[in-house]
Structure formats: structure tokens, C-alpha cells
Design a protein around this motif. Structure first.
Motif, mmCIF file in Angstrom:
data_model
loop_
_atom_site.group_PDB
_atom_site.id
_atom_site.type_symbol
_atom_site.label_atom_id
_atom_site.label_comp_id
_atom_site.label_asym_id
_atom_site.label_seq_id
_atom_site.Cartn_x
_atom_site.Cartn_y
_atom_site.Cartn_z
ATOM 1 N N GLY A 117 9.646 -9.342 -9.709
ATOM 2 C CA GLY A 117 9.101 -9.030 -8.316
ATOM 3 C C GLY A 117 7.947 -8.034 -8.574
ATOM 4 N N THR A 118 7.060 -8.119 -7.396
ATOM 5 C CA THR A 118 5.874 -7.390 -7.616
ATOM 6 C C THR A 118 5.757 -6.558 -6.165
ATOM 7 O OG1 THR A 118 3.413 -7.215 -7.730
ATOM 8 C CG2 THR A 118 4.262 -9.264 -7.048
ATOM 9 N N GLN A 119 5.146 -5.785 -6.060
ATOM 10 C CA GLN A 119 5.279 -4.858 -4.838
ATOM 11 C C GLN A 119 3.946 -5.094 -3.894
ATOM 12 O OE1 GLN A 119 7.710 -2.459 -3.245
ATOM 13 N NE2 GLN A 119 5.968 -2.737 -1.462
ATOM 14 N N VAL A 120 3.915 -5.287 -2.645
ATOM 15 C CA VAL A 120 2.877 -5.755 -1.827
ATOM 16 C C VAL A 120 3.137 -4.534 -0.753
ATOM 17 C CG1 VAL A 120 1.716 -7.098 -0.157
ATOM 18 C CG2 VAL A 120 2.610 -7.928 -2.290
ATOM 19 N N THR A 121 2.086 -3.584 -0.378
ATOM 20 C CA THR A 121 2.348 -2.532 0.810
ATOM 21 C C THR A 121 0.965 -2.683 1.468
ATOM 22 O OG1 THR A 121 3.477 -1.020 -0.956
ATOM 23 C CG2 THR A 121 2.487 -0.358 1.067
ATOM 24 N N VAL A 122 1.102 -3.037 2.863
ATOM 25 C CA VAL A 122 0.028 -3.041 3.710
ATOM 26 C C VAL A 122 0.107 -2.029 4.689
ATOM 27 C CG1 VAL A 122 -0.936 -4.699 5.486
ATOM 28 C CG2 VAL A 122 0.193 -5.553 3.604
ATOM 29 N N SER A 123 -1.018 -1.072 4.601
ATOM 30 C CA SER A 123 -1.035 0.050 5.315
ATOM 31 C C SER A 123 -1.615 -0.269 6.735
ATOM 32 C CB SER A 123 -1.666 1.017 4.699
ATOM 33 O OG SER A 123 -3.171 0.660 4.452
ATOM 34 N N SER A 124 -1.216 0.350 7.665
ATOM 35 C CA SER A 124 -1.701 0.143 9.120
ATOM 36 C C SER A 124 -3.005 0.978 9.364
ATOM 37 C CB SER A 124 -0.664 0.528 10.231
ATOM 38 O OG SER A 124 -0.288 1.790 10.276
#
Length: 124
Positions: A117-124
Motif C-alpha cells: 500500500g501507498t498513501q495518496v492524499t488530495v487536499s482541497s
């Protein structure tokens, strides 16, 4: 046995792009189907996209269709997930999966092998 090693991911603003890669190591000749899943915070793991190793046939979830592209590189034993027009709801841990199955595999329990697994973070 097949081992999957993911790379890529990170933090991006909404509307941006990211790319994930997954390298398959070991008995890769047994792999027919590879896929990407994601697990949003506090939610179950969900299907994102899948690709058939031999035919390069692809299938996407409705939530990512038209924004994400899955592809495979036979020579490098890797698959990639190109993610564009990212939204905050795309945030989660992204997993690579593989299986010898020839059917269209859309559920986590249908896949035998998993990456870390690898983290993906999308900020608004």
C-alpha cells in the motif's frame, strides 16, 4: 509466490495529478489479472481499476473512469496508475493486487497477492 512492490503516491492539491507504480517479482508468469484498490479513511477497501496482463484489457470503477489510466509494461513486469483531476475523495491507501484468475475481478477477496500500500492524499 508473487511479491508486489508499490511506489509513488504522496500529497497533491485537488485538480492535480499523481502516478503510482507496482512491480511484480517472483512467479509473475502465473499472473493474469492485476488491479488497483484503495481504502479511504474509515472505509472498506474498494476497487479502482484492473488490467489483464496478456491482452491489456482494462476496466475502471465509475468514480475514476475518465480520470485514471491503468497500464502495464510487460518488459518491466510493472503496472502503473496515472491519476489526473484528483479530488479529495480520492484520498486513501492505494494497493496493487494480482491474481491468476482470468475473469473480471472486482472484489478484494478475489485477488491472491497484495502490495503493502501507498498513501495518496488530495487536499482541497
Amino acid at each position: 509466490q508473487v511479491r508486489l512492490v508499490e511506489s509513488g503516491g504522496g500529497l497533491v492539491q485537488a485538480g492535480g495529478s499523481l502516478s503510482l507504480s507496482c512491480a511484480a517479482v517472483g512467479r509473475t508468469s502465473s499472473v493474469i489479472t492485476m488491479g488497483w484498490f484503495r481504502q479511504p479513511p474509515g472505509k472498506d477497501r474498494e476497487f479502482v481499476a484492473t488490467v489483464k496482463w496478456n491482452s491489456n484489457s482494462t476496466y475502471y470503477s465509475n468514480s475514476v473512469k475518465g480520470r485514471f489510466t491503468v497500464s502495464r509494461d510487460v518488459a518491466k513486469n510493472t503496472i502503473s496508475l496515472q491519476m489526473t483531476k484528483l479530488k479529495p475523495e480520492d484520498t486513501g491507501i492505494y494497493y496493487c493486487a494480482a491474481d491468476p484468475g482470468i475473469r473480471l475481478l472486482l472484489l478484494p477477496h478475489e485477488y491472491e497477492y497484495w502490495g503493502q500500500g501507498t498513501q495518496v492524499t488530495v487536499s482541497s
